[in-house]
Design a protein around this motif. Structure first.
Motif, mmCIF file in Angstrom:
data_model
loop_
_atom_site.group_PDB
_atom_site.id
_atom_site.type_symbol
_atom_site.label_atom_id
_atom_site.label_comp_id
_atom_site.label_asym_id
_atom_site.label_seq_id
_atom_site.Cartn_x
_atom_site.Cartn_y
_atom_site.Cartn_z
ATOM 1 N N ALA A 79 -29.684 -5.357 47.024
ATOM 2 C CA ALA A 79 -30.397 -4.706 48.131
ATOM 3 C C ALA A 79 -31.518 -5.606 48.649
ATOM 4 C CB ALA A 79 -30.954 -3.361 47.670
ATOM 5 N N GLU A 80 -32.243 -6.249 47.751
ATOM 6 C CA GLU A 80 -33.321 -7.145 48.174
ATOM 7 C C GLU A 80 -32.775 -8.364 48.908
ATOM 8 O OE1 GLU A 80 -37.037 -8.551 48.879
ATOM 9 O OE2 GLU A 80 -36.488 -6.598 48.060
ATOM 10 N N ARG A 81 -31.635 -8.886 48.426
ATOM 11 C CA ARG A 81 -31.019 -10.025 49.093
ATOM 12 C C ARG A 81 -30.585 -9.658 50.509
ATOM 13 N NH1 ARG A 81 -25.435 -12.037 46.922
ATOM 14 N NH2 ARG A 81 -24.884 -10.204 48.138
ATOM 15 N N ASP A 82 -29.990 -8.479 50.683
ATOM 16 C CA ASP A 82 -29.566 -8.035 52.014
ATOM 17 C C ASP A 82 -30.764 -7.805 52.938
ATOM 18 O OD1 ASP A 82 -26.996 -8.171 51.082
ATOM 19 O OD2 ASP A 82 -26.837 -5.999 50.693
ATOM 20 N N ALA A 83 -31.827 -7.204 52.410
ATOM 21 C CA ALA A 83 -33.024 -6.966 53.221
ATOM 22 C C ALA A 83 -33.652 -8.293 53.637
ATOM 23 C CB ALA A 83 -34.030 -6.125 52.444
ATOM 24 N N HIS A 84 -33.674 -9.255 52.727
ATOM 25 C CA HIS A 84 -34.233 -10.569 53.065
ATOM 26 C C HIS A 84 -33.391 -11.260 54.135
ATOM 27 C CE1 HIS A 84 -36.271 -14.379 52.593
ATOM 28 N NE2 HIS A 84 -35.099 -14.960 52.407
ATOM 29 N N GLY A 85 -32.069 -11.165 54.016
ATOM 30 C CA GLY A 85 -31.190 -11.759 55.021
ATOM 31 C C GLY A 85 -31.397 -11.139 56.396
ATOM 32 N N ALA A 86 -31.553 -9.812 56.449
ATOM 33 C CA ALA A 86 -31.770 -9.140 57.734
ATOM 34 C C ALA A 86 -33.113 -9.551 58.339
ATOM 35 C CB ALA A 86 -31.718 -7.627 57.548
ATOM 36 N N THR A 87 -34.129 -9.618 57.503
ATOM 37 C CA THR A 87 -35.448 -10.033 57.993
ATOM 38 C C THR A 87 -35.410 -11.465 58.496
ATOM 39 O OG1 THR A 87 -36.485 -8.555 56.399
ATOM 40 C CG2 THR A 87 -37.881 -10.247 57.372
ATOM 41 N N ARG A 88 -34.728 -12.326 57.773
ATOM 42 C CA ARG A 88 -34.612 -13.734 58.172
ATOM 43 C C ARG A 88 -33.892 -13.856 59.511
ATOM 44 N NH1 ARG A 88 -36.445 -18.671 56.029
ATOM 45 N NH2 ARG A 88 -35.228 -20.242 57.094
ATOM 46 N N LYS A 89 -32.816 -13.083 59.693
ATOM 47 C CA LYS A 89 -32.058 -13.130 60.944
ATOM 48 C C LYS A 89 -32.929 -12.642 62.111
ATOM 49 C CE LYS A 89 -27.637 -12.174 61.153
ATOM 50 N NZ LYS A 89 -26.351 -11.448 61.132
ATOM 51 N N GLU A 90 -33.668 -11.554 61.887
ATOM 52 C CA GLU A 90 -34.548 -11.026 62.937
ATOM 53 C C GLU A 90 -35.642 -12.028 63.294
ATOM 54 O OE1 GLU A 90 -37.696 -7.358 63.589
ATOM 55 O OE2 GLU A 90 -36.299 -7.289 61.919
ATOM 56 N N THR A 91 -36.199 -12.687 62.294
ATOM 57 C CA THR A 91 -37.235 -13.689 62.543
ATOM 58 C C THR A 91 -36.678 -14.864 63.336
ATOM 59 O OG1 THR A 91 -38.302 -13.064 60.481
ATOM 60 C CG2 THR A 91 -38.947 -15.166 61.424
ATOM 61 N N ASP A 92 -35.476 -15.299 62.991
ATOM 62 C CA ASP A 92 -34.849 -16.393 63.731
ATOM 63 C C ASP A 92 -34.585 -16.004 65.184
ATOM 64 O OD1 ASP A 92 -34.945 -17.972 61.491
ATOM 65 O OD2 ASP A 92 -32.841 -17.631 60.930
ATOM 66 N N LEU A 93 -34.148 -14.756 65.405
ATOM 67 C CA LEU A 93 -33.917 -14.299 66.781
ATOM 68 C C LEU A 93 -35.218 -14.269 67.581
ATOM 69 C CD1 LEU A 93 -31.332 -11.415 66.254
ATOM 70 C CD2 LEU A 93 -30.950 -13.641 67.327
ATOM 71 N N ARG A 94 -36.291 -13.785 66.955
ATOM 72 C CA ARG A 94 -37.583 -13.766 67.646
ATOM 73 C C ARG A 94 -38.067 -15.173 67.963
ATOM 74 N NH1 ARG A 94 -41.404 -9.200 64.752
ATOM 75 N NH2 ARG A 94 -40.153 -7.400 65.358
ATOM 76 N N ALA A 95 -37.884 -16.102 67.035
ATOM 77 C CA ALA A 95 -38.326 -17.481 67.259
ATOM 78 C C ALA A 95 -37.537 -18.122 68.394
ATOM 79 C CB ALA A 95 -38.184 -18.296 65.977
ATOM 80 N N SER A 96 -36.222 -17.897 68.434
ATOM 81 C CA SER A 96 -35.419 -18.495 69.511
ATOM 82 C C SER A 96 -35.775 -17.864 70.858
ATOM 83 C CB SER A 96 -33.928 -18.331 69.214
ATOM 84 O OG SER A 96 -33.577 -16.965 69.198
ATOM 85 N N ALA A 97 -36.065 -16.558 70.884
ATOM 86 C CA ALA A 97 -36.470 -15.919 72.139
ATOM 87 C C ALA A 97 -37.820 -16.461 72.608
ATOM 88 C CB ALA A 97 -36.545 -14.406 71.963
ATOM 89 N N ALA A 98 -38.741 -16.674 71.679
ATOM 90 C CA ALA A 98 -40.048 -17.229 72.050
ATOM 91 C C ALA A 98 -39.897 -18.655 72.565
ATOM 92 C CB ALA A 98 -40.996 -17.192 70.854
ATOM 93 N N GLU A 99 -39.025 -19.433 71.945
ATOM 94 C CA GLU A 99 -38.791 -20.803 72.408
ATOM 95 C C GLU A 99 -38.167 -20.805 73.803
ATOM 96 O OE1 GLU A 99 -36.333 -24.738 70.961
ATOM 97 O OE2 GLU A 99 -36.826 -23.170 69.518
ATOM 98 N N GLN A 100 -37.254 -19.866 74.042
ATOM 99 C CA GLN A 100 -36.628 -19.771 75.365
ATOM 100 C C GLN A 100 -37.671 -19.391 76.429
ATOM 101 O OE1 GLN A 100 -33.427 -16.992 75.511
ATOM 102 N NE2 GLN A 100 -32.805 -17.544 77.590
#
Length: 129
Positions: free
Chosen positions: A40-61
Motif C-alpha cells: 500500500a505504501e509503495r502504491d501511494a508513493h508511486g501515485a504521489t510521484r506520478k502526480e508530482t511529475d505531472l505538476r512539474a511538467s505542467a509548470a515547465e510548459q
C-alpha cells in the motif's frame, strides 16, 4: 562483581538469546500484515510521484509559454514607435506659508546656518533671518 564472569554463564546467556529468537520467529504471524502495508505504501508513493511529475511538467510548459509570450511582447515593443521626449519647463515654485530661498529654480529649506555664520540651535524655531 560482574553479572557474567564464567564461560558457563556466557554459554547460558547465548543459549537463552537464541531460544528467545527462535520462539519469536515461531510465534510470528508470517508477515502478511507487513507485506500488505508495504505494498500500500509503495502504491501511494508511486501515485504521489506520478502526480508530482505531472505538476512539474505542467509548470515547465507554462514557463515555456510565458517565455514565448515575453519574446513576442519584446518584439512588438521594439517595433512600436516611441513618443518624443517632453521638454522640461522651468516654472518658479510656489511658496505658501514660509520663507523659501531659491537657487537655480530648486527650493531649499531654511539654511542650517544664519547669514552671519552662527549655527542655530535645536529649538530656535522663531528666529528667521
Amino acid at each position: 562483581m560482574p553479572l557474567f564472569s564464567t564461560p558457563t554463564q556466557f554459554a547460558a546467556l547465548g543459549l537463552v538469546l537464541i531460544a528467545g529468537w527462535l520462539l519469536g520467529l515461531a510465534s510470528h504471524p508470517g508477515g502478511k500484515k507487513w507485506k500488505a502495508r508495504y505494498l500500500a505504501e509503495r502504491d501511494a508513493h508511486g501515485a504521489t510521484r506520478k502526480e508530482t511529475d505531472l505538476r512539474a511538467s505542467a509548470a515547465e510548459q507554462r514557463a515555456v509559454e510565458a517565455e514565448h509570450e515575453n519574446a513576442r511582447l519584446v518584439k512588438a515593443a521594439a517595433a512600436a514607435p516611441v513618443a518624443a521626449p517632453v521638454a522640461r519647463t522651468t516654472a518658479a515654485p510656489v511658496s505658501r506659508d514660509r520663507d523659501v530661498a531659491y537657487s537655480d529654480g530648486y527650493a531649499t529649506g531654511r539654511p542650517g546656518y544664519a547669514t552671519d555664520g552662527t549655527k542655530r540651535g535645536w529649538f530656535d524655531f522663531n528666529q528667521r533671518r
